[in-house]
Design a protein around this motif. Sequence first.
Motif, PDB file in Angstrom:
ATOM      1  N   LYS A   1       0.838  -1.202   0.000  1.00 54.83           N
ATOM      2  CA  LYS A   1       0.000   0.000   0.000  1.00 54.83           C
ATOM      3  C   LYS A   1       0.876   1.256   0.000  1.00 54.83           C
ATOM      4  O   LYS A   1       2.077   1.202   0.218  1.00 54.83           O
ATOM      5  N   SER A   2       0.234   2.397  -0.207  1.00 50.98           N
ATOM      6  CA  SER A   2       0.955   3.674  -0.174  1.00 50.98           C
ATOM      7  C   SER A   2       1.597   3.882   1.191  1.00 50.98           C
ATOM      8  O   SER A   2       0.889   3.973   2.206  1.00 50.98           O
ATOM      9  N   PRO A   3       2.923   3.953   1.271  1.00 50.23           N
ATOM     10  CA  PRO A   3       3.580   4.139   2.577  1.00 50.23           C
ATOM     11  C   PRO A   3       3.113   5.394   3.312  1.00 50.23           C
ATOM     12  O   PRO A   3       2.910   5.361   4.530  1.00 50.23           O
ATOM     13  N   SER A   4       2.924   6.476   2.585  1.00 49.02           N
ATOM     14  CA  SER A   4       2.508   7.712   3.253  1.00 49.02           C
ATOM     15  C   SER A   4       1.088   7.595   3.782  1.00 49.02           C
ATOM     16  O   SER A   4       0.773   8.098   4.871  1.00 49.02           O
ATOM     17  N   ALA A   5       0.210   6.910   3.040  1.00 44.25           N
ATOM     18  CA  ALA A   5      -1.170   6.744   3.505  1.00 44.25           C
ATOM     19  C   ALA A   5      -1.235   5.808   4.704  1.00 44.25           C
ATOM     20  O   ALA A   5      -2.014   6.040   5.646  1.00 44.25           O
ATOM     21  N   ILE A   6      -0.433   4.749   4.706  1.00 52.87           N
ATOM     22  CA  ILE A   6      -0.403   3.828   5.843  1.00 52.87           C
ATOM     23  C   ILE A   6       0.068   4.547   7.098  1.00 52.87           C
ATOM     24  O   ILE A   6      -0.516   4.400   8.185  1.00 52.87           O
ATOM     25  N   ARG A   7       1.125   5.334   6.970  1.00 48.85           N
ATOM     26  CA  ARG A   7       1.622   6.074   8.135  1.00 48.85           C
ATOM     27  C   ARG A   7       0.597   7.093   8.621  1.00 48.85           C
ATOM     28  O   ARG A   7       0.408   7.276   9.823  1.00 48.85           O
ATOM     29  N   ALA A   8      -0.061   7.753   7.689  1.00 50.14           N
ATOM     30  CA  ALA A   8      -1.099   8.715   8.064  1.00 50.14           C
ATOM     31  C   ALA A   8      -2.243   8.019   8.790  1.00 50.14           C
ATOM     32  O   ALA A   8      -2.787   8.537   9.779  1.00 50.14           O
ATOM     33  N   ALA A   9      -2.619   6.837   8.313  1.00 51.85           N
ATOM     34  CA  ALA A   9      -3.705   6.092   8.948  1.00 51.85           C
ATOM     35  C   ALA A   9      -3.349   5.715  10.378  1.00 51.85           C
ATOM     36  O   ALA A   9      -4.185   5.818  11.287  1.00 51.85           O
ATOM     37  N   LYS A  10      -2.105   5.291  10.609  1.00 50.10           N
ATOM     38  CA  LYS A  10      -1.717   4.921  11.972  1.00 50.10           C
ATOM     39  C   LYS A  10      -1.719   6.145  12.881  1.00 50.10           C
ATOM     40  O   LYS A  10      -2.190   6.081  14.020  1.00 50.10           O
ATOM     41  N   ARG A  11      -1.226   7.274  12.374  1.00 48.09           N
ATOM     42  CA  ARG A  11      -1.264   8.512  13.184  1.00 48.09           C
ATOM     43  C   ARG A  11      -2.699   8.892  13.519  1.00 48.09           C
ATOM     44  O   ARG A  11      -3.011   9.258  14.661  1.00 48.09           O
ATOM     45  N   LEU A  12      -3.569   8.803  12.522  1.00 41.66           N
ATOM     46  CA  LEU A  12      -4.960   9.222  12.723  1.00 41.66           C
ATOM     47  C   LEU A  12      -5.686   8.307  13.702  1.00 41.66           C
ATOM     48  O   LEU A  12      -6.442   8.777  14.563  1.00 41.66           O
ATOM     49  N   ILE A  13      -5.468   7.006  13.601  1.00 42.59           N
ATOM     50  CA  ILE A  13      -6.115   6.075  14.526  1.00 42.59           C
ATOM     51  C   ILE A  13      -5.649   6.344  15.948  1.00 42.59           C
ATOM     52  O   ILE A  13      -6.440   6.296  16.907  1.00 42.59           O
ATOM     53  N   ASP A  14      -4.365   6.660  16.114  1.00 40.32           N
ATOM     54  CA  ASP A  14      -3.846   6.976  17.446  1.00 40.32           C
ATOM     55  C   ASP A  14      -4.551   8.202  18.025  1.00 40.32           C
ATOM     56  O   ASP A  14      -4.928   8.218  19.202  1.00 40.32           O
ATOM     57  N   VAL A  15      -4.755   9.212  17.209  1.00 34.94           N
ATOM     58  CA  VAL A  15      -5.481  10.403  17.666  1.00 34.94           C
ATOM     59  C   VAL A  15      -6.927  10.044  17.983  1.00 34.94           C
ATOM     60  O   VAL A  15      -7.484  10.459  19.009  1.00 34.94           O
ATOM     61  N   ALA A  16      -7.556   9.250  17.111  1.00 31.38           N
ATOM     62  CA  ALA A  16      -8.962   8.907  17.289  1.00 31.38           C
ATOM     63  C   ALA A  16      -9.206   8.139  18.583  1.00 31.38           C
ATOM     64  O   ALA A  16     -10.292   8.231  19.165  1.00 31.38           O
ATOM     65  N   GLU A  17      -8.206   7.401  19.058  1.00 30.39           N
ATOM     66  CA  GLU A  17      -8.365   6.624  20.286  1.00 30.39           C
ATOM     67  C   GLU A  17      -8.331   7.485  21.544  1.00 30.39           C
ATOM     68  O   GLU A  17      -8.770   7.033  22.605  1.00 30.39           O
ATOM     69  N   ARG A  18      -7.818   8.698  21.442  1.00 24.87           N
ATOM     70  CA  ARG A  18      -7.627   9.474  22.672  1.00 24.87           C
ATOM     71  C   ARG A  18      -8.169  10.901  22.635  1.00 24.87           C
ATOM     72  O   ARG A  18      -8.242  11.564  23.677  1.00 24.87           O
ATOM     73  N   ALA A  19      -8.572  11.390  21.466  1.00 23.41           N
ATOM     74  CA  ALA A  19      -8.982  12.786  21.348  1.00 23.41           C
ATOM     75  C   ALA A  19     -10.502  12.922  21.285  1.00 23.41           C
ATOM     76  O   ALA A  19     -11.223  11.944  21.102  1.00 23.41           O
ATOM     77  N   ASP A  20     -10.972  14.164  21.434  1.00 21.25           N
ATOM     78  CA  ASP A  20     -12.407  14.401  21.311  1.00 21.25           C
ATOM     79  C   ASP A  20     -12.805  14.512  19.845  1.00 21.25           C
ATOM     80  O   ASP A  20     -11.961  14.559  18.945  1.00 21.25           O
ATOM     81  N   ARG A  21     -14.102  14.554  19.599  1.00 23.02           N
ATOM     82  CA  ARG A  21     -14.622  14.501  18.236  1.00 23.02           C
ATOM     83  C   ARG A  21     -14.073  15.621  17.363  1.00 23.02           C
ATOM     84  O   ARG A  21     -13.661  15.392  16.223  1.00 23.02           O
ATOM     85  N   GLY A  22     -14.074  16.832  17.895  1.00 20.81           N
ATOM     86  CA  GLY A  22     -13.617  17.972  17.103  1.00 20.81           C
ATOM     87  C   GLY A  22     -12.184  17.821  16.650  1.00 20.81           C
ATOM     88  O   GLY A  22     -11.846  18.104  15.491  1.00 20.81           O
ATOM     89  N   GLN A  23     -11.309  17.363  17.547  1.00 24.21           N
ATOM     90  CA  GLN A  23      -9.908  17.187  17.181  1.00 24.21           C
ATOM     91  C   GLN A  23      -9.740  16.078  16.144  1.00 24.21           C
ATOM     92  O   GLN A  23      -8.947  16.199  15.210  1.00 24.21           O
ATOM     93  N   VAL A  24     -10.510  15.003  16.309  1.00 26.64           N
ATOM     94  CA  VAL A  24     -10.409  13.907  15.341  1.00 26.64           C
ATOM     95  C   VAL A  24     -10.850  14.374  13.956  1.00 26.64           C
ATOM     96  O   VAL A  24     -10.201  14.054  12.939  1.00 26.64           O
ATOM     97  N   LEU A  25     -11.920  15.133  13.873  1.00 28.74           N
ATOM     98  CA  LEU A  25     -12.378  15.637  12.582  1.00 28.74           C
ATOM     99  C   LEU A  25     -11.331  16.543  11.936  1.00 28.74           C
ATOM    100  O   LEU A  25     -11.097  16.475  10.715  1.00 28.74           O
ATOM    101  N   LEU A  26     -10.696  17.390  12.735  1.00 31.75           N
ATOM    102  CA  LEU A  26      -9.624  18.240  12.204  1.00 31.75           C
ATOM    103  C   LEU A  26      -8.449  17.410  11.716  1.00 31.75           C
ATOM    104  O   LEU A  26      -7.866  17.699  10.653  1.00 31.75           O
ATOM    105  N   GLU A  27      -8.090  16.384  12.479  1.00 32.06           N
ATOM    106  CA  GLU A  27      -6.952  15.543  12.095  1.00 32.06           C
ATOM    107  C   GLU A  27      -7.240  14.752  10.828  1.00 32.06           C
ATOM    108  O   GLU A  27      -6.340  14.526  10.007  1.00 32.06           O
ATOM    109  N   GLU A  28      -8.500  14.316  10.658  1.00 36.04           N
ATOM    110  CA  GLU A  28      -8.867  13.649   9.402  1.00 36.04           C
ATOM    111  C   GLU A  28      -8.532  14.551   8.214  1.00 36.04           C
ATOM    112  O   GLU A  28      -7.915  14.123   7.230  1.00 36.04           O
ATOM    113  N   SER A  29      -8.969  15.785   8.301  1.00 36.48           N
ATOM    114  CA  SER A  29      -8.749  16.719   7.197  1.00 36.48           C
ATOM    115  C   SER A  29      -7.266  17.022   7.008  1.00 36.48           C
ATOM    116  O   SER A  29      -6.768  17.058   5.872  1.00 36.48           O
ATOM    117  N   ALA A  30      -6.546  17.222   8.109  1.00 32.11           N
ATOM    118  CA  ALA A  30      -5.123  17.562   8.023  1.00 32.11           C
ATOM    119  C   ALA A  30      -4.325  16.428   7.391  1.00 32.11           C
ATOM    120  O   ALA A  30      -3.462  16.663   6.534  1.00 32.11           O
TER     121      ALA A  30
END
Length: 260
Positions: A204-233
């Motif tokens: 798979k795309s290395p950059s997309a895989i790394r982004a997915a792992k970063r995003l899942i880590d945020v999603a496990e610990r952050a509130d909804r607003g931060q997760v939505l911002l991180e998705e876009s970023a």
Amino acid sequence: MARVSVEYKDHVAHVTLTRGDKMNALDDAMIKAIIAAGQEVAASNARAVVISGEGKSFCAGLDVASFAAFAGRDVETWLSERTFHDANEVQEVAMVWRRVPVPVIASLHGAVYGGGLQLALGADVRIAHPDTRMSVMEMKWGLIPDMGGMVLLPKLMRTDTLRMLTYTNRPIPAPQAENWGLITMLEDDPLAAARGLAAEIAEKSPSAIRAAKRLIDVAERADRGQVLLEESAEQLKLIGKPEQMEVIAAQMQGRKPVFK
């Protein structure tokens, strides 16, 4: 004698616990070797990681022979100081794999007890042989799980089940552990399955895989607003970039994408 080996093949890092004669039990040297392996892999160009253990068990937990050595040091400083980002040394045995920026897959067999269970929890995915047994073992020694377990376990299982396992240190068979969320899947050859999954991810795309792992880590610990911002970023870092364009071209041409 080396406690851990690290080998790279086809963009996959293969990390092997090599203290099989001791069921890969954790002594001071093993703890340091696991952390060093995680740091090495994190700095590499690997696109996925497989952790496995030689011998009869993945990791049977703390080496009982090491209790005296651990007790003889300045325990308060050792456990209280945050020597690895937000973790102490023993917590980093598990947490270093969450810091590795690519997916980590644990191949489990035999005993996965105490610190060995917490090490396995540091992986993104756990594939186990049906005969594997798991235990939150620390209560057997009058202790509590303190190697990152209480960060990771509550995200995987119901609180009543977690409490029962922690209070009793009762070993549970792999099918029950899978049902309770500790194991991702059961396979008769977990190492082959882990390597197959790692190979699939490495395509798979290395950059997309790394982004997915970063995003899942945020999603496990952050509130909804931060997760939505991180998705876009994270998405903005990928859209229209060379790797994403290669994925699209490969899809259109019916071939596998090729990444540098």
